[in-house]
Design an enzyme around this catalytic site. Structure first.
Site, PDB file in Angstrom:
ATOM      1  N   GLU A 233      43.099  40.707  31.557  1.00 37.16           N
ATOM      2  CA  GLU A 233      44.263  39.891  31.901  1.00 37.16           C
ATOM      3  C   GLU A 233      44.066  38.406  31.575  1.00 37.16           C
ATOM      4  O   GLU A 233      45.009  37.734  31.157  1.00 37.16           O
ATOM      5  CB  GLU A 233      44.590  40.041  33.395  1.00 37.16           C
TER       6      GLU A 233
ATOM      7  N   HIS B 257      48.756  48.848  43.868  1.00 35.15           N
ATOM      8  CA  HIS B 257      49.936  49.097  43.047  1.00 35.15           C
ATOM      9  C   HIS B 257      51.199  48.703  43.802  1.00 35.15           C
ATOM     10  O   HIS B 257      52.276  49.181  43.483  1.00 35.15           O
ATOM     11  CB  HIS B 257      50.013  50.574  42.620  1.00 35.15           C
TER      12      HIS B 257
END
Lengths: 431, 358
Positions: free
Chosen positions: B93, B163
């Protein structure tokens, strides 16, 4: 004394590998032939441990020039020499030497200015003048520089004036950065030098993105991103090299391995054989070069640039040098290393002196040129010091393209406070 | 407008409406030319297609975007625009965002995808220290305004710690970036196009819960919705409710039930959290005298705290009751305990009543 020996061995570690690496083949750069180790040529494909450098892709080693060898090579004339990029001709050599001297003197002046309390902070590039100037000389003006923080010699080469340097250090109204950052955080879109930011290695993945854009434009240009030995420990080093390799981005990663990350010697930074081997892990061709040898660095960067642009791929260059100065004006490096060690590198391996010998040998330089530099610097500092700071509105602009309502409100409130308590605020900021 | 009609059944909630009815967003000023019923990921997909179509220097990249993405938001882009413009990145990322900053610094539109907002933290340094400060620190010589970071965020019913997160508050504390969160497909398409074309780096959080379940008529043409403008999506006079993203559906259900008890609720979708539209919220609170903020993110230090403090500063004497916050608990997002953690309709309803009865 014993601990000095240990420490200096740790520091010289990065040079040791360089001198004992295998030389089994030769590589041609232009008309010159240099020894290098290429396992593709060698029959022994078994990886060997340190100190040799192994690579299953294409890693090559640029051998160190001795000044006289380089001088005679550069000075001699052969029929095909005119096409040799790597020849450093008189004009270039004079500019290189002149800028190296300017850089040294400029560093001294600004360092002293900080000591006198006139600017808040400074970082010198002592011992790394060749890395700075030779890199700049080997590149084109369209090549985009993404510095760490010790590459102001490149800006100097490209025409950033002494006055502009001083303006940024004083953060005055003529600073193109508008007085927002600490000294030495230079940036200049005019000179394709992206603004310095303090966080280490953040520029590396960004360099991959910038280079990808150049690739899309099919430009005859590359990105040159700098990092120190310490910075190669950051996650962004891994991210940057890996992305550049996968995206096939034309970026040269130049690691200035100067042996120290503030007080941390390289033995406490990594246990690899320096930085050049790390490129191998990413499939990136890597060069290791003597960073105190101006001509060697010039050659290496030229070769790297040709590879990066013509083959559209990243290249890693590790330049070996020594950080002669302190990390910054906030550091006293005698606290963690001996004066003897510093002196030894300062005298024996000063890149400027070495290059000077070669330049003088060719009859291209004399003492006279230096004195003018010093008075120009003095004047630039005085002028910069005397100028006012940027106006208050620059505190609020450029956070976004246009100030949002919360900033408009805050500026209004701040101005009311300033009206009420003017003595709380510096008077050299115009309202 | 019944937001709930566009949202499918929410697990554990009991409101079983699988809505595929066409409806117009009454307060949305986008004209209904040719519209098509579609869900959130399709709307986002359309926005991305338009963004790449209209700007040859727009790029979409991130983990797994090439085949269409784990949520299908990037379907068809690689086939249509080619691998040079739509490509997978390595799993990193900080690299994705760093690379995007570099691309944007060269004047391109870099549309980066972070696979889940829960994984955005490795990129936090690049976002906070680099993207947000790129223009300011360079004296406006450089900028990375072309950068847009998209990430699915929020509860999904079974996401657990990694999540389901709503990290918007971290980014709202960073001057120099914008934070935008759409509540529905039609909003998402217009807002995302605005974000991509905005000359500032933007973090765009997409409520993953709504990717398939929210279905709405979405105009097929290229349209943009303004940033930093909150929208009153339900008029009322007794209390102002402020929220964003999927939580607005829950809040709207609470408003409808409160109506039965004679409480008239005004519901505001903030849309842009940074910089946020204080004026619209203030005007509403001046009308109602009460405000309730609701978000999935944990209550302590959540963005509701900023809204509360700002409203109290501006409307203290007008307020009839303390500012109410109905938010997630101060725990990591739990799996089996999700129904307990979430700011449910009844929690919101109770808070409405408590505030009105104060």
């Amino acid at each position: 004394m014993a601990s000095w020996g240990r420490r200096s061995t740790a520091v010289a570690h990065h040079m040791r590998a360089f001198f004992t690496a295998n030389k089994t083949a030769q590589i041609r750069i232009g008309t010159r032939r240099y020894p290098f180790f290429n396992p593709a040529v060698s029959s022994a494909l078994v990886p060997r441990p340190w100190p040799s450098i192994i690579n299953m892709t294409s890693l090559f080693l640029v051998n160190r020039f001795t000044s006289s060898v380089a001088g005679s090579q550069a000075g001699s004339r052969h029929a095909d020499d005119d096409n040799d990029d790597n020849l450093v001709k008189k004009e270039l050599a004079v500019k290189m030497y002149s800028d190296m001297v300017t850089l040294q003197i400029m560093d001294t002046f600004f360092y002293e200015a900080q000591r006198q309390g006139r600017i808040s902070f400074y970082m010198t590039s002592s011992g790394e003048e060749a890395i700075n100037i030779s890199s700049a000389a080997a590149l084109g003006k369209d090549d985009i520089i993404m510095p760490q923080y010790r590459e102001h010699g490149i800006l100097l080469w490209r025409g950033f004036s002494l006055q502009e340097f001083a303006n940024q250090c004083f953060g005055n109204k003529d600073d193109v950065g508008k007085g927002r950052q600490m000294p030495i955080h230079y940036g200049s879109s005019k000179h394709n030098f992206i603004t310095v930011s303090s966080p280490i290695a953040t520029q590396l993945p960004q360099a991959a993105g910038v280079a990808y854009s150049l690739k899309m434009d099919k430009k005859d240009a590359c990105v040159v991103a700098f990092i120190g030995d310490g910075g190669t420990s950051q996650g962004d080093f891994h991210a940057g090299l890996n992305f550049a390799a996968v995206m096939e981005a034309p970026v040269i990663f130049v690691c200035r391995n100067n042996g120290w990350a503030i007080s941390t010697p390289i033995s406490e930074q990594f246990r690899s054989d320096g930085v050049a081997v790390k490129g191998q892990a990413y499939g990136i061709p890597s060069i290791r070069v003597d960073g105190t040898d101006a001509l060697a660095v010039y050659s290496a960067i030229r070769a790297a640039r040709n590879m990066a642009v013509n083959e559209q791929r990243p290249v890693l260059v590790e330049t070996l040098a020594y950080r002669v100065g302190h990390h910054s004006t906030s550091d006293d490096s005698t606290k963690y290393r001996s004066l003897d060690e510093i002196e030894q590198w300062k005298t024996d391996r000063d890149p400027v002196n070495r290059f000077r010998k070669w330049v003088e040998l060719n009859g291209w330089w004399s003492e006279r040129e230096e004195t003018e530099l010093r008075s120009n610097l003095m004047r630039a500092i005085q002028v910069a010091e005397g100028r006012r700071k940027p106006p208050l509105t620059e505190l609020f602009t450029d956070v976004y393209d246009l100030p949002p309502s919360n900033l408009v409100e805050q500026e209004k409130q701040l101005r009311e406070t300033i009206n009420k308590y003017p003595i709380d605020f510096p008077s050299d900021v115009s309202l | 407008m019944a937001l709930r009609n566009i949202i499918g059944k929410r697990i554990g909630n009991g409101i079983g409406l699988v809505g595929r009815r066409s409806l117009s967003t009454a307060t949305c000023d986008v004209e209904n030319r040719n519209s098509k019923s579609m869900n959130l990921y399709s709307a986002i997909n359309q926005a991305l297609h338009l963004a790449l179509e209209t700007d040859p220097r727009a790029f979409v990249f991130g983990e797994d975007v090439s085949f269409g993405g784990v949520f299908r938001c990037t379907t068809g882009l690689a086939d249509r625009f080619g691998k040079a413009r739509v490509f997978n990145t390595p799993l990193c990322e900080q690299g994705i965002v760093g690379f995007g900053i570099g691309l944007a610094a060269m004047g391109n539109r870099a549309i980066a995808e972070i696979q889940f907002a829960d994984y955005i933290y490795p990129a936090f340094d690049q976002i906070v220290n680099e993207a947000a400060k790129f223009r300011y620190r360079s004296g406006n010589q450089f900028n990375c305004g072309g950068l847009t970071i998209r990430a699915p965020y929020g509860a999904v019913g079974h996401g657990g710690h990694y999540h389901s997160q709503s990290p918007e508050a971290f980014f709202c504390h960073v001057p120099g970036i914008k934070v935008v969160i759409p509540r529905s497909p039609r909003q998402a398409k217009g807002l995302l196009l605005s974000c991509i074309r905005d000359p500032n780096p933007v973090v765009f959080f997409e409520p993953k819960w709504l990717y398939r379940l929210a279905v709405e008529e979405v105009p097929e043409h290229d349209y943009m919705l303004p940033l930093s403008e909150a929208e009153v999506i339900r008029q009322g006079s007794d209390i102002t409710l402020v929220g964003w993203g999927a939580q607005l559906t829950i809040m709207e259900q609470a408003c409808i039930e409160a109506e039965k008890d004679g409480i008239s609720c005004e519901l505001i979708d903030l849309k842009t959290l940074m910089p946020w539209d204080k004026e619209t919220v203030e005007a509403s609170v001046r009308k109602t005298g009460r405000v309730l903020i609701s978000h999935e993110a944990p209550v302590t230090g959540g963005f509701g705290a900023e809204i509360s403090a700002s409203i109290v500063e501006r409307c203290f004497l007008r307020l009839e009751a303390p500012v109410a916050r109905v938010c997630g608990l101060d725990t990591p997002f739990p799996l089996v305990f999700e129904p307990f953690y979430m700011p449910s309709k009844n929690k919101v309803l109770d808070a409405i009543k408590a505030t009105v009865d104060y």
